[in-house]
Design a protein around this motif. Structure first.
Motif, PDB file in Angstrom:
ATOM      1  N   MET A 103     -12.124  49.414 123.380  1.00 51.35           N
ATOM      2  CA  MET A 103     -12.608  48.540 124.453  1.00 51.35           C
ATOM      3  C   MET A 103     -12.355  47.081 124.094  1.00 51.35           C
ATOM      4  SD  MET A 103     -16.454  48.351 126.072  1.00 51.35           S
ATOM      5  CE  MET A 103     -16.815  47.204 127.402  1.00 51.35           C
ATOM      6  N   LYS A 104     -11.859  46.308 125.053  1.00 51.57           N
ATOM      7  CA  LYS A 104     -11.545  44.908 124.811  1.00 51.57           C
ATOM      8  C   LYS A 104     -12.830  44.105 124.589  1.00 51.57           C
ATOM      9  CE  LYS A 104      -8.224  43.087 127.248  1.00 51.57           C
ATOM     10  NZ  LYS A 104      -7.464  42.443 128.348  1.00 51.57           N
ATOM     11  N   ARG A 105     -12.834  43.259 123.550  1.00 53.03           N
ATOM     12  CA  ARG A 105     -13.997  42.421 123.285  1.00 53.03           C
ATOM     13  C   ARG A 105     -14.273  41.487 124.457  1.00 53.03           C
ATOM     14  NH1 ARG A 105     -11.357  42.032 118.119  1.00 53.03           N
ATOM     15  NH2 ARG A 105     -10.488  40.032 118.741  1.00 53.03           N
ATOM     16  N   THR A 106     -15.548  41.166 124.648  1.00 55.64           N
ATOM     17  CA  THR A 106     -15.926  40.298 125.763  1.00 55.64           C
ATOM     18  C   THR A 106     -15.196  38.972 125.711  1.00 55.64           C
ATOM     19  OG1 THR A 106     -18.127  41.319 125.791  1.00 55.64           O
ATOM     20  CG2 THR A 106     -17.873  39.219 126.954  1.00 55.64           C
ATOM     21  N   THR A 107     -15.056  38.424 124.515  1.00 60.73           N
ATOM     22  CA  THR A 107     -14.398  37.116 124.379  1.00 60.73           C
ATOM     23  C   THR A 107     -12.911  37.177 124.704  1.00 60.73           C
ATOM     24  OG1 THR A 107     -14.173  37.570 121.995  1.00 60.73           O
ATOM     25  CG2 THR A 107     -16.034  36.178 122.701  1.00 60.73           C
ATOM     26  N   GLU A 108     -12.352  38.389 124.779  1.00 59.70           N
ATOM     27  CA  GLU A 108     -10.924  38.558 125.083  1.00 59.70           C
ATOM     28  C   GLU A 108     -10.688  39.062 126.504  1.00 59.70           C
ATOM     29  OE1 GLU A 108      -8.359  37.683 123.201  1.00 59.70           O
ATOM     30  OE2 GLU A 108      -9.691  36.942 121.627  1.00 59.70           O
ATOM     31  N   GLN A 109     -11.752  39.320 127.236  1.00 58.31           N
ATOM     32  CA  GLN A 109     -11.588  39.837 128.594  1.00 58.31           C
ATOM     33  C   GLN A 109     -10.993  38.787 129.522  1.00 58.31           C
ATOM     34  OE1 GLN A 109     -15.395  41.358 129.793  1.00 58.31           O
ATOM     35  NE2 GLN A 109     -15.267  43.159 128.463  1.00 58.31           N
ATOM     36  N   ASP A 110     -10.308  39.250 130.553  1.00 60.78           N
ATOM     37  CA  ASP A 110      -9.644  38.343 131.486  1.00 60.78           C
ATOM     38  C   ASP A 110     -10.643  37.417 132.172  1.00 60.78           C
ATOM     39  OD1 ASP A 110      -7.170  39.316 130.948  1.00 60.78           O
ATOM     40  OD2 ASP A 110      -7.015  40.562 132.739  1.00 60.78           O
ATOM     41  N   SER A 111     -10.218  36.198 132.366  1.00 61.52           N
ATOM     42  CA  SER A 111     -11.007  35.225 133.109  1.00 61.52           C
ATOM     43  C   SER A 111     -11.344  35.749 134.499  1.00 61.52           C
ATOM     44  CB  SER A 111     -10.232  33.911 133.227  1.00 61.52           C
ATOM     45  OG  SER A 111     -10.881  33.008 134.099  1.00 61.52           O
ATOM     46  N   LEU A 112     -12.475  35.293 135.004  1.00 59.41           N
ATOM     47  CA  LEU A 112     -12.868  35.649 136.375  1.00 59.41           C
ATOM     48  C   LEU A 112     -12.067  34.856 137.400  1.00 59.41           C
ATOM     49  CD1 LEU A 112     -16.745  35.758 135.863  1.00 59.41           C
ATOM     50  CD2 LEU A 112     -15.102  37.641 135.714  1.00 59.41           C
ATOM     51  N   TYR A 113     -11.259  33.922 136.910  1.00 58.32           N
ATOM     52  CA  TYR A 113     -10.442  33.066 137.769  1.00 58.32           C
ATOM     53  C   TYR A 113      -8.975  33.352 137.467  1.00 58.32           C
ATOM     54  CZ  TYR A 113     -14.904  30.567 137.945  1.00 58.32           C
ATOM     55  OH  TYR A 113     -16.231  30.250 138.084  1.00 58.32           O
ATOM     56  N   ASN A 114      -8.116  33.168 138.473  1.00 62.03           N
ATOM     57  CA  ASN A 114      -6.697  33.414 138.255  1.00 62.03           C
ATOM     58  C   ASN A 114      -5.881  32.321 138.931  1.00 62.03           C
ATOM     59  OD1 ASN A 114      -4.381  34.630 137.354  1.00 62.03           O
ATOM     60  ND2 ASN A 114      -4.768  36.606 138.342  1.00 62.03           N
ATOM     61  N   ASN A 115      -4.590  32.300 138.625  1.00 68.17           N
ATOM     62  CA  ASN A 115      -3.679  31.289 139.176  1.00 68.17           C
ATOM     63  C   ASN A 115      -4.218  29.872 138.945  1.00 68.17           C
ATOM     64  OD1 ASN A 115      -1.893  33.285 140.297  1.00 68.17           O
ATOM     65  ND2 ASN A 115      -3.435  33.627 141.899  1.00 68.17           N
ATOM     66  N   LEU A 116      -4.659  29.637 137.726  1.00 68.21           N
ATOM     67  CA  LEU A 116      -5.258  28.343 137.394  1.00 68.21           C
ATOM     68  C   LEU A 116      -4.287  27.188 137.636  1.00 68.21           C
ATOM     69  CD1 LEU A 116      -7.171  29.151 134.065  1.00 68.21           C
ATOM     70  CD2 LEU A 116      -7.900  29.487 136.437  1.00 68.21           C
ATOM     71  N   GLU A 117      -3.014  27.455 137.392  1.00 65.07           N
ATOM     72  CA  GLU A 117      -2.017  26.386 137.546  1.00 65.07           C
ATOM     73  C   GLU A 117      -1.849  25.954 139.001  1.00 65.07           C
ATOM     74  OE1 GLU A 117       0.288  30.252 137.891  1.00 65.07           O
ATOM     75  OE2 GLU A 117      -1.465  29.464 136.823  1.00 65.07           O
ATOM     76  N   LYS A 118      -2.346  26.761 139.920  1.00 71.25           N
ATOM     77  CA  LYS A 118      -2.244  26.420 141.341  1.00 71.25           C
ATOM     78  C   LYS A 118      -3.508  25.740 141.870  1.00 71.25           C
ATOM     79  CE  LYS A 118       0.911  30.271 142.262  1.00 71.25           C
ATOM     80  NZ  LYS A 118       1.137  31.530 143.015  1.00 71.25           N
ATOM     81  N   MET A 119      -4.511  25.634 141.039  1.00 75.74           N
ATOM     82  CA  MET A 119      -5.771  25.017 141.469  1.00 75.74           C
ATOM     83  C   MET A 119      -5.667  23.498 141.446  1.00 75.74           C
ATOM     84  SD  MET A 119      -8.833  27.155 139.647  1.00 75.74           S
ATOM     85  CE  MET A 119      -9.191  28.870 140.052  1.00 75.74           C
ATOM     86  N   SER A 120      -6.434  22.857 142.293  1.00 80.54           N
ATOM     87  CA  SER A 120      -6.555  21.399 142.251  1.00 80.54           C
ATOM     88  C   SER A 120      -7.432  21.015 141.057  1.00 80.54           C
ATOM     89  CB  SER A 120      -7.204  20.890 143.540  1.00 80.54           C
ATOM     90  OG  SER A 120      -8.566  21.308 143.610  1.00 80.54           O
TER      91      SER A 120
END
Length: 271
Positions: free
Chosen positions: A1-18
């Protein structure tokens, strides 16, 4: 099981955010940290009580860590002498890769299971002391190896981690587990995990120093007067504690060198 600190962010496409969206997202995640720390207060309390007990009998507090965790330990340790007027060897921070790693990452330093104990030997760590390992993942070999060796040597051990059920927490006698969840940037534990560790270290050192008598009322009576701001603060503290005027308070500080001595030796007429 992937460690909590390594789990995917709840946000995506950060580079497209303002920029505004980025800042709001980071802030939203940061807001979750204090509540995670709050859940760990019972564990922190046990560790603080043990550190206080050991330090009251002449022991010291050591922090070991790698990367961000190591730097945070060094920051906390380095701030105790100026804040509380304690000797520099009361609280000691050690980072994997040596002091050079404070500014520049040392490749693979955290993967050496033997080095932490070697580093600690320079300070003659012994059964009077407490060693706290700091590792967001809870799986850093440098830290785990140091804690294991410390246990074998009769040194009291604790840890601050950001994953539940980690290898480090399983070997530390007084584990503190602050599970803050996935980072805004996946795996970037200098963010929420680092913030949580900083908060916990603040709580540990501050509570211990208060228990050791290094605070009077709510004031840093033993702080070192190393700049004009602190001297001005000290003058006000002496004035408040003794009823002396500013000139008298300054003279007392000049004579005795710190707030506690100035207050203790103030003429009775100044009260």
């Amino acid at each position: 099981m992937k460690r909590t600190t390594e789990q995917d962010s709840l946000y995506n496409n950060l580079e497209k955010m303002s920029v505004s969206e980025l800042l709001q997202g980071i802030n939203n995640e940061d807001k979750t940290v204090p509540s995670a720390v709050e859940k760990a207060i019972p564990q922190i309390e046990q560790l603080v009580n043990e550190v206080t007990r050991k330090m009251k009998t002449g022991g010291r507090l050591f922090y070991i860590g790698a990367g961000t965790s190591g730097r945070l330990g060094i920051v906390d340790a380095s701030e105790c002498p100026p804040t509380y007027g304690v000797p520099h060897d009361w609280v000691i921070g050690i980072i994997a890769g040596g002091d050079g790693a404070i500014r520049k990452a040392v490749e693979f330093a955290e993967d050496d299971q033997e080095q932490a104990w070697k580093d600690l030997q320079q300070y003659n760590i012994n059964e009077k002391d407490v060693l706290v390992g700091i590792a967001a993942s809870g799986s850093t070999p440098y830290v785990i190896g140091g804690i294991k060796k410390a246990n074998e040597a009769g040194v009291t051990t604790g840890c601050v981690v950001c994953n539940a059920g980690s290898p480090l927490a399983s070997v530390a006698q007084y584990p503190v587990e602050v599970v803050v969840g996935p980072e805004f940037v996946t795996g970037s534990t200098r963010m929420k995990a680092g913030t949580a560790q900083k908060l916990v270290l603040n709580m540990i050192s501050t509570s211990v120093m208060i228990q050791l008598g290094r605070v009077k009322g709510n004031k840093m009576f033993d702080m070192q007067l190393t700049n004009h701001k602190l001297v001005s603060r000290a003058v006000n503290m002496v004035m408040e504690a003794t009823g002396a005027d500013e000139q008298t308070a300054q003279k007392l500080l000049d004579q005795y060198g710190n707030v506690r001595e100035a207050v203790d030796n103030a003429p009775k007429k100044d009260y």
